[in-house]
Scaffold this motif. Structure first.
Motif, mmCIF file in Angstrom:
data_model
loop_
_atom_site.group_PDB
_atom_site.id
_atom_site.type_symbol
_atom_site.label_atom_id
_atom_site.label_comp_id
_atom_site.label_asym_id
_atom_site.label_seq_id
_atom_site.Cartn_x
_atom_site.Cartn_y
_atom_site.Cartn_z
ATOM 1 N N PHE A 1 47.368 45.672 42.629
ATOM 2 C CA PHE A 1 48.068 46.905 42.252
ATOM 3 C C PHE A 1 48.284 46.961 40.736
ATOM 4 O O PHE A 1 48.089 47.999 40.103
ATOM 5 C CB PHE A 1 49.429 46.993 42.950
ATOM 6 N N GLU A 2 48.716 45.842 40.172
ATOM 7 C CA GLU A 2 48.971 45.814 38.723
ATOM 8 C C GLU A 2 47.679 46.013 37.932
ATOM 9 O O GLU A 2 47.679 46.671 36.886
ATOM 10 C CB GLU A 2 49.644 44.498 38.358
ATOM 11 N N GLU A 3 46.579 45.466 38.432
ATOM 12 C CA GLU A 3 45.287 45.684 37.778
ATOM 13 C C GLU A 3 44.883 47.155 37.856
ATOM 14 O O GLU A 3 44.324 47.707 36.893
ATOM 15 C CB GLU A 3 44.221 44.800 38.425
ATOM 16 N N ALA A 4 45.176 47.795 38.988
ATOM 17 C CA ALA A 4 44.860 49.218 39.126
ATOM 18 C C ALA A 4 45.682 50.056 38.154
ATOM 19 O O ALA A 4 45.183 51.039 37.583
ATOM 20 C CB ALA A 4 45.120 49.669 40.567
ATOM 21 N N VAL A 5 46.933 49.665 37.947
ATOM 22 C CA VAL A 5 47.782 50.368 36.980
ATOM 23 C C VAL A 5 47.208 50.221 35.573
ATOM 24 O O VAL A 5 47.143 51.195 34.804
ATOM 25 C CB VAL A 5 49.222 49.836 37.054
ATOM 26 N N ALA A 6 46.796 48.998 35.230
ATOM 27 C CA ALA A 6 46.217 48.780 33.903
ATOM 28 C C ALA A 6 44.929 49.589 33.718
ATOM 29 O O ALA A 6 44.651 50.092 32.629
ATOM 30 C CB ALA A 6 45.945 47.285 33.704
ATOM 31 N N GLU A 7 44.166 49.719 34.791
ATOM 32 C CA GLU A 7 42.893 50.445 34.718
ATOM 33 C C GLU A 7 43.080 51.948 34.598
ATOM 34 O O GLU A 7 42.345 52.623 33.870
ATOM 35 C CB GLU A 7 42.070 50.125 35.973
ATOM 36 N N ALA B 1 53.064 69.805 38.069
ATOM 37 C CA ALA B 1 52.220 68.927 38.884
ATOM 38 C C ALA B 1 52.048 67.578 38.204
ATOM 39 O O ALA B 1 51.990 67.473 36.974
ATOM 40 C CB ALA B 1 50.851 69.568 39.107
ATOM 41 N N VAL B 2 51.997 66.541 39.026
ATOM 42 C CA VAL B 2 51.585 65.226 38.552
ATOM 43 C C VAL B 2 50.303 64.867 39.309
ATOM 44 O O VAL B 2 49.999 65.435 40.359
ATOM 45 C CB VAL B 2 52.661 64.146 38.787
ATOM 46 N N ARG B 3 49.559 63.943 38.763
ATOM 47 C CA ARG B 3 48.342 63.494 39.443
ATOM 48 C C ARG B 3 48.706 62.421 40.465
ATOM 49 O O ARG B 3 49.571 61.588 40.212
ATOM 50 C CB ARG B 3 47.348 62.945 38.436
ATOM 51 N N ALA B 4 48.048 62.456 41.589
ATOM 52 C CA ALA B 4 48.324 61.508 42.669
ATOM 53 C C ALA B 4 47.020 60.873 43.138
ATOM 54 O O ALA B 4 46.053 61.573 43.447
ATOM 55 C CB ALA B 4 49.015 62.208 43.833
ATOM 56 N N GLY B 5 47.005 59.550 43.167
ATOM 57 C CA GLY B 5 45.840 58.814 43.637
ATOM 58 C C GLY B 5 46.257 57.751 44.631
ATOM 59 O O GLY B 5 47.404 57.722 45.096
ATOM 60 N N ALA B 6 45.345 56.871 44.939
ATOM 61 C CA ALA B 6 45.622 55.811 45.907
ATOM 62 C C ALA B 6 44.875 54.550 45.520
ATOM 63 O O ALA B 6 43.821 54.610 44.882
ATOM 64 C CB ALA B 6 45.230 56.244 47.317
ATOM 65 N N VAL B 7 45.440 53.421 45.888
ATOM 66 C CA VAL B 7 44.762 52.140 45.722
ATOM 67 C C VAL B 7 44.797 51.431 47.065
ATOM 68 O O VAL B 7 45.859 51.325 47.697
ATOM 69 C CB VAL B 7 45.405 51.286 44.598
ATOM 70 N N ILE B 8 43.638 51.002 47.523
ATOM 71 C CA ILE B 8 43.472 50.389 48.841
ATOM 72 C C ILE B 8 42.938 48.988 48.646
ATOM 73 O O ILE B 8 41.904 48.794 47.991
ATOM 74 C CB ILE B 8 42.509 51.223 49.705
ATOM 75 N N VAL B 9 43.646 48.001 49.191
ATOM 76 C CA VAL B 9 43.248 46.603 49.040
ATOM 77 C C VAL B 9 42.642 46.125 50.351
ATOM 78 O O VAL B 9 43.308 46.106 51.390
ATOM 79 C CB VAL B 9 44.447 45.716 48.655
ATOM 80 N N ASP B 10 41.375 45.742 50.289
ATOM 81 C CA ASP B 10 40.695 45.150 51.446
ATOM 82 C C ASP B 10 40.721 43.637 51.258
ATOM 83 O O ASP B 10 39.965 43.090 50.471
ATOM 84 C CB ASP B 10 39.256 45.674 51.520
ATOM 85 N N ALA C 1 52.205 35.022 52.224
ATOM 86 C CA ALA C 1 52.602 35.022 50.819
ATOM 87 C C ALA C 1 51.387 35.133 49.913
ATOM 88 O O ALA C 1 51.409 35.829 48.895
ATOM 89 C CB ALA C 1 53.392 33.755 50.498
ATOM 90 N N ALA C 2 50.297 34.444 50.285
ATOM 91 C CA ALA C 2 49.083 34.515 49.478
ATOM 92 C C ALA C 2 48.530 35.935 49.454
ATOM 93 O O ALA C 2 48.143 36.448 48.399
ATOM 94 C CB ALA C 2 48.043 33.539 50.033
ATOM 95 N N ALA C 3 48.487 36.582 50.626
ATOM 96 C CA ALA C 3 47.994 37.960 50.691
ATOM 97 C C ALA C 3 48.869 38.890 49.869
ATOM 98 O O ALA C 3 48.375 39.792 49.187
ATOM 99 C CB ALA C 3 47.929 38.419 52.148
ATOM 100 N N ARG C 4 50.170 38.675 49.925
ATOM 101 C CA ARG C 4 51.103 39.509 49.166
ATOM 102 C C ARG C 4 50.859 39.355 47.667
ATOM 103 O O ARG C 4 50.830 40.341 46.921
ATOM 104 C CB ARG C 4 52.539 39.143 49.531
ATOM 105 N N GLU C 5 50.692 38.128 47.215
ATOM 106 C CA GLU C 5 50.467 37.904 45.786
ATOM 107 C C GLU C 5 49.173 38.559 45.332
ATOM 108 O O GLU C 5 49.113 39.181 44.265
ATOM 109 C CB GLU C 5 50.443 36.404 45.502
ATOM 110 N N VAL C 6 48.118 38.416 46.131
ATOM 111 C CA VAL C 6 46.838 39.036 45.790
ATOM 112 C C VAL C 6 46.987 40.558 45.747
ATOM 113 O O VAL C 6 46.471 41.231 44.847
ATOM 114 C CB VAL C 6 45.761 38.626 46.816
ATOM 115 N N ARG C 7 47.705 41.093 46.713
ATOM 116 C CA ARG C 7 47.868 42.546 46.805
ATOM 117 C C ARG C 7 48.604 43.092 45.587
ATOM 118 O O ARG C 7 48.149 44.070 44.969
ATOM 119 C CB ARG C 7 48.631 42.864 48.093
ATOM 120 N N TYR C 8 49.711 42.469 45.221
ATOM 121 C CA TYR C 8 50.474 42.983 44.084
ATOM 122 C C TYR C 8 49.729 42.794 42.767
ATOM 123 O O TYR C 8 49.816 43.638 41.867
ATOM 124 C CB TYR C 8 51.857 42.331 44.030
#
Length: 373
Positions: A125-131, A62-71, A115-122
């Motif tokens: 995601f990277e901040e969530a990975v670091a966290e 098993a691996v752990r599975a989570g989610a990140v949701i960007v509002d 493009a702005a929304a895409r940059e914010v979203r990614y």
């Protein structure tokens, strides 16, 4: 044994490949918007995360599975959409489920709100990975998204890299569903009892609110692709996706060769005159001896390495750099995106970094392996 819905089986098979190589207790995050694609991805991940590496010879692990949701907070009710998506992810057993409402930059991105929304979203995601220490982030882009990407690249008159569309993997990001159609992800949600949200910006103006902004991608989806299918017959989207796969292989090879050419031009320039602070020198002779297609690719890579945004670096800018190499007639410096500049002197092409570059004018950029996503 109960029969598994074909769409559910296809989604699970795609996810199984994306999870391959993860170790026990590694964490994978699903980027979930609450739409059909990402919810279908979430339920497939929730199922497959319990059996990574399973085969006739192995019980798997098993691996752990989570989610990140960007509002993004750009539409009325976006917080409710995010909360509903988070609740469904938790009900599937995903943990952790992160809901983030990031701060927006002070000014819109030059390429527009998408493009702005895409940059914010990614970035989120990277901040969530670091966290969380997640090993991988899975994105729900489908074959339909890939086909739309290729058409948009064609309309812009872009080169092979743009026609290569979105890669299946890029760093920590993976797209398991690039071989699945959007109709299949909706079928997965229906079979799994998931209530997906339809983004109003994905609707054509006559199907959404009168004041609703309709991205160009949505117009390609709602108007262009149906016309192509009706005119050329079924299978257009699949053919465009195959084109992306073929173009990506070609572009990866050319980018690698261009990076080698750039490195040789930089090394050869080390014995020549030293430029001004913040400039990087390239030997014009080395560049001029290369095939035009390879030279121009290397020059574009040099511009990106100096801090120019890929979406802002056009053929016109590459033409100006190429003219310094093969059409030199004493012309003055050329401006590049983001405030970068280029000039020629003493058989050297000098590039001054954009403000986004490093103090020595070099960002360390390697060959781009993806277009904007």
């Amino acid at each position: 044994m109960a029969r598994v819905d074909p769409a559910v089986a296809a989604a699970r098979t795609a996810v199984r490949a994306a999870l391959f190589g993860l170790g026990p207790d590694d964490l994978v995050l699903v980027a979930c918007s609450g739409g059909a694609d990402s919810l279908a991805l979430a339920t497939a991940v929730a199922f497959e995360a319990r059996r990574v590496g399973r085969s006739v010879r192995s019980r798997g692990h098993a691996v752990r599975a989570g989610a990140v949701i960007v509002d993004h907070g750009l539409q009325a009710g976006s917080a409710d959409v995010a909360a509903r998506a988070a609740a469904q992810c938790r009900a599937l057993g995903l943990d952790p489920v992160l809901v983030r409402r990031p701060d927006w930059p002070g000014a819109p991105a030059p390429a527009g709100p998408e493009a702005a929304a895409r940059e914010v979203r990614y970035r989120t995601f990277e901040e969530a990975v670091a966290e969380t220490g997640a090993r991988r982030v899975l994105l729900g882009h489908t074959l339909d998204d890939q086909a739309e990407q290729v058409l948009l690249g064609l309309a812009r008159g872009a080169g092979a890299r743009s026609l290569a569309g979105m890669p299946r993997e890029r760093g920590i990001f993976a797209r398991p569903f690039l071989g699945l159609r959007r109709a299949q992800t909706e079928a997965v949600c229906a079979a799994s009892g998931l209530d997906f949200w339809t983004d109003p910006t994905n609707l054509l103006p006559d199907a959404g609110p009168a004041e609703q902004f309709t991205p160009l991608r949505s117009q390609v989806r709602g108007r262009v692709l149906p016309v192509l299918e009706a005119t050329l017959g079924p299978g257009v989207a699949e053919a465009l996706a195959r084109t992306a796969d073929q173009a990506r292989d070609d572009a990866d090879l050319l980018d690698s060769l261009a990076a080698d050419l750039l490195a040789r031009a930089g090394a050869a320039a080390q014995d020549g005159p030293v430029g001004e602070p913040g400039e990087r020198a390239l030997d014009v002779g080395v560049l001029a001896a290369a095939h035009p297609a390879l030279r121009r690719r290397a020059l574009r890579l040099a511009a990106l390495a100096a801090g120019c945004r890929p979406t802002d670096t056009t053929t016109r800018h590459v033409d100006a750099l190429d003219a310094f190499v093969v059409s030199w007639s004493g012309q003055g410096p050329a401006g590049l995106p983001g405030g970068a500049r280029a000039r020629r002197a003493c058989g050297r092409l000098f590039l001054r970094a954009a403000p986004t570059g490093t103090s020595d004018g070099w960002t360390g950029v390697r060959p781009p392996t993806t277009t904007q996503e």
